[in-house]
Design an enzyme around this catalytic site. Structure first.
Site, mmCIF file in Angstrom:
data_model
loop_
_atom_site.group_PDB
_atom_site.id
_atom_site.type_symbol
_atom_site.label_atom_id
_atom_site.label_comp_id
_atom_site.label_asym_id
_atom_site.label_seq_id
_atom_site.Cartn_x
_atom_site.Cartn_y
_atom_site.Cartn_z
ATOM 1 N N LYS A 22 -4.110 52.040 -31.141
ATOM 2 C CA LYS A 22 -4.668 52.653 -32.353
ATOM 3 C C LYS A 22 -4.494 51.719 -33.548
ATOM 4 O O LYS A 22 -5.425 51.489 -34.328
ATOM 5 C CB LYS A 22 -3.947 53.974 -32.626
ATOM 6 N N ARG A 27 -7.188 48.290 -37.532
ATOM 7 C CA ARG A 27 -7.072 47.054 -38.330
ATOM 8 C C ARG A 27 -8.236 46.105 -38.025
ATOM 9 O O ARG A 27 -8.849 45.524 -38.915
ATOM 10 C CB ARG A 27 -5.758 46.338 -38.017
ATOM 11 N N ASP A 49 -8.775 59.070 -34.270
ATOM 12 C CA ASP A 49 -8.443 58.210 -35.413
ATOM 13 C C ASP A 49 -9.438 57.056 -35.567
ATOM 14 O O ASP A 49 -9.741 56.624 -36.683
ATOM 15 C CB ASP A 49 -7.022 57.638 -35.262
ATOM 16 N N ASN A 93 -6.849 62.961 -39.919
ATOM 17 C CA ASN A 93 -5.417 62.775 -40.173
ATOM 18 C C ASN A 93 -5.015 61.366 -39.764
ATOM 19 O O ASN A 93 -3.908 61.133 -39.281
ATOM 20 C CB ASN A 93 -4.600 63.824 -39.404
ATOM 21 N N SER A 170 5.073 52.015 -44.091
ATOM 22 C CA SER A 170 4.674 50.600 -44.123
ATOM 23 C C SER A 170 3.166 50.468 -44.292
ATOM 24 O O SER A 170 2.663 49.392 -44.602
ATOM 25 C CB SER A 170 5.107 49.919 -42.834
ATOM 26 N N GLN A 171 2.436 51.557 -44.058
ATOM 27 C CA GLN A 171 0.970 51.472 -44.132
ATOM 28 C C GLN A 171 0.478 51.141 -45.543
ATOM 29 O O GLN A 171 -0.606 50.595 -45.706
ATOM 30 C CB GLN A 171 0.342 52.789 -43.657
ATOM 31 N N ASP A 313 7.326 55.886 -33.718
ATOM 32 C CA ASP A 313 6.459 56.717 -32.868
ATOM 33 C C ASP A 313 7.060 56.881 -31.472
ATOM 34 O O ASP A 313 7.162 58.000 -30.947
ATOM 35 C CB ASP A 313 5.049 56.110 -32.765
ATOM 36 N N GLU A 341 2.279 63.431 -38.799
ATOM 37 C CA GLU A 341 1.310 64.460 -38.418
ATOM 38 C C GLU A 341 1.808 65.860 -38.760
ATOM 39 O O GLU A 341 1.041 66.782 -38.988
ATOM 40 C CB GLU A 341 0.991 64.361 -36.935
ATOM 41 N N HIS A 385 -0.255 65.010 -31.717
ATOM 42 C CA HIS A 385 -0.450 64.408 -30.393
ATOM 43 C C HIS A 385 0.851 63.995 -29.716
ATOM 44 O O HIS A 385 1.040 64.181 -28.524
ATOM 45 C CB HIS A 385 -1.386 63.211 -30.519
ATOM 46 N N ARG A 386 1.774 63.421 -30.508
ATOM 47 C CA ARG A 386 3.006 62.892 -29.870
ATOM 48 C C ARG A 386 3.935 64.015 -29.407
ATOM 49 O O ARG A 386 4.702 63.825 -28.466
ATOM 50 C CB ARG A 386 3.736 61.923 -30.802
ATOM 51 N N LYS A 411 -6.059 62.655 -30.880
ATOM 52 C CA LYS A 411 -5.875 61.772 -32.055
ATOM 53 C C LYS A 411 -5.763 60.313 -31.619
ATOM 54 O O LYS A 411 -6.351 59.435 -32.236
ATOM 55 C CB LYS A 411 -4.630 62.187 -32.849
#
Ligand SMILES: O=C(O)C1=C[C@@H](OP(=O)(O)O)[C@@H](O)[C@H](O)C1
Ligand SMILES: C=C(OP(=O)(O)O)C(=O)O
Length: 425
Positions: A22, A27, A49, A93, A170-171, A313, A341, A385-386, A411
């Protein structure tokens, strides 16, 4: 609501081709859009996503073609900033679409409205907005201060110096870094305070380099980027398998009898989440790495007490793997689970407790003390999702597990439960 009951299983065996990452897919899509030349992207992830990013590019007038059921994308690069003079973009999201697009849309001239699912409007973006505002962008909140929806009236990004906080996501830094080469002048980006999820910055710098831009990384405290550059298409680029998605299968083999080899991600990977396999090894699993694969086999698992800020994650997978270890497991320095999320610290603690295990939810840690037998439970997944994927591992215990709304894996991993079912017995 749909739910899925799985297990109990005792074996996990086989070879799994992990779908594209993802983080890399979104990116690469953005940099291919900004770059000069046409880029053929292969092994692109086909998930919600990525769809949100692609839909936004369509609305912004970017030309691309999808092939191979959405896993190949040929994009005509713009060779500069996005040209559309307006856009109403729904980002679902997807943090990896929302944050980088917010910065990239500041590069040209236009007016844009960026919004998402209700949860996206609860995920902070103020640190990024502050940094962009200080570079001369007119950007304002259309709802609550510090959260999307956002309205951007852009007229280019100035160069100079900018500070950005690193302690929430960090995004934000990733977003500024990817846009910096197209600023009007050279830009020095200073990171204020702790930088969380640091390995994702390596993914960003690596991808920028593949598109011809070098960044002077001063020990992750400052980054110097030359302005007025143009990204160059690498021609063809393949997306690695998603290391976070691989974690569920590696954990399955580590817990159950059997052996699983995941393909598409290995010791050559740029993704920090491959380090998840090291944590499994530390817990007692047998792990073997090849350049593009990782194999896991069961071992006697012991609990660990570790800082997992670098693998936020995949750390969720450790929280459910902990159910199968001797002794407690503590996952530390994961405050920002609360702004993803869902509030993942609360959600993981709440759902783990339903199984009858002892859990302590700290402000920035979780401690899981396993029980000898687990209770059957219907796990709520909070549209995360996770949570759905990591709780599938409970199926290797004495009891079946019910996963509510298993479709939320779309996602990042729409085929998750099909693949999971193909390797378990
Ligand atoms: O840059 C990225 O691709 C990501 C960074 C991480 O977020 P934070 O930096 O917000 O921790 C991670 O959790 C997310 O899934 C993807
Ligand atoms: C935190 C995640 O997503 P996002 O990219 O939306 O931040 C995630 O995938 O676990």
């Amino acid at each position: 609501m749909h739910s899925l009951t799985i297990g109990p299983f005792t074996k996990a065996n086989g070879d799994i081709q992990i779908p594209g990452s993802k983080s890399l897919s979104n990116r690469i899509l953005l940099l291919a859009t900004l770059a000069k030349g046409t880029t053929k992207i292969t092994n692109l992830l086909d998930s919600d996503d990525i769809k949100r990013m692609l839909e936004s590019l369509t609305k912004l007038g970017v030309n691309y073609q999808l092939e191979d059921q959405g896993t190949t994308c040929v994009i005509e690069g713009l060779g500069g900033p996005i040209q559309a003079d307006h856009g109403d973009l729904f980002l679902g999201n997807a943090g990896t679409a929302m944050r980088p697009l917010t910065a990239a849309l500041c590069l040209g001239q236009g007016e844009y409205y960026l919004h998402g699912e209700p949860r996206m409007h609860e995920r902070p973006i103020g640190d990024l907005v502050d940094a962009l505002s200080s570079l001369g962008v007119n950007i304002c909140y259309e709802g609550e201060t510090n959260y999307p929806p956002l309205r951007i009236k852009s007229n280019g990004l100035s160069g100079g110096e900018v500070s950005i906080k690193g302690n929430i996501s960090s995004q934000f830094l990733t977003a500024i870094l990817m846009s910096a080469p197209m600023a009007q002048g050279d830009l020095t980006i200073k990171v204020e305070g702790e930088l969380v999820s640091k390995p994702y910055i390596d993914i960003t710098l690596h991808t920028m380099k593949q598109f011809g831009v070098e960044v002077d990384n001063q020990d992750y405290q400052a980054f110097v980027v030359k302005g007025q550059q143009t990204y160059q298409s690498p021609g063809e680029i393949m997306v690695e398998g998603d290391a976070s998605s691989a974690s569920y299968f590696l954990a399955a083999a580590a817990i159950a009898g059997g052996k699983i080899k995941v393909h598409g991600v290995g010791s050559d990977s740029v993704q920090g989440d491959v380090k998840f396999a090291d944590v499994l090894a530390q817990m007692g699993a047998k792990i073997t790495y090849g350049p593009t694969w990782i194999e896991a086999e069961r071992g006697q698992l012991n609990g660990v007490d570790l800082d997992m800020n670098h693998i936020p994650d995949a750390a969720m997978t450790i929280a459910t793997t902990a159910l199968f270890a001797q002794g407690p497991t503590t996952i530390r320095n994961i405050y920002n689970w609360r702004v993803k999320e869902t509030d993942r610290l609360y959600a993981m603690a709440t759902e783990l407790k339903k199984l009858g295990v002892d859990v302590i939810e700290g402000e920035d840690f979780i401690k899981v003390t396993p029980a000898t037998t687990l209770q059957h439970a219907a796990i709520d997944t909070y549209n995360d999702h996770r949570i759905a994927m990591c709780f599938s591992l409970v199926a290797f215990s004495n009891t079946a597990v019910t996963i509510n709304d298993p479709g939320c894996t779309s996602k990042t991993f729409p085929t998750y439960f099909d693949l999971f079912n193909s390797v378990v017995r």
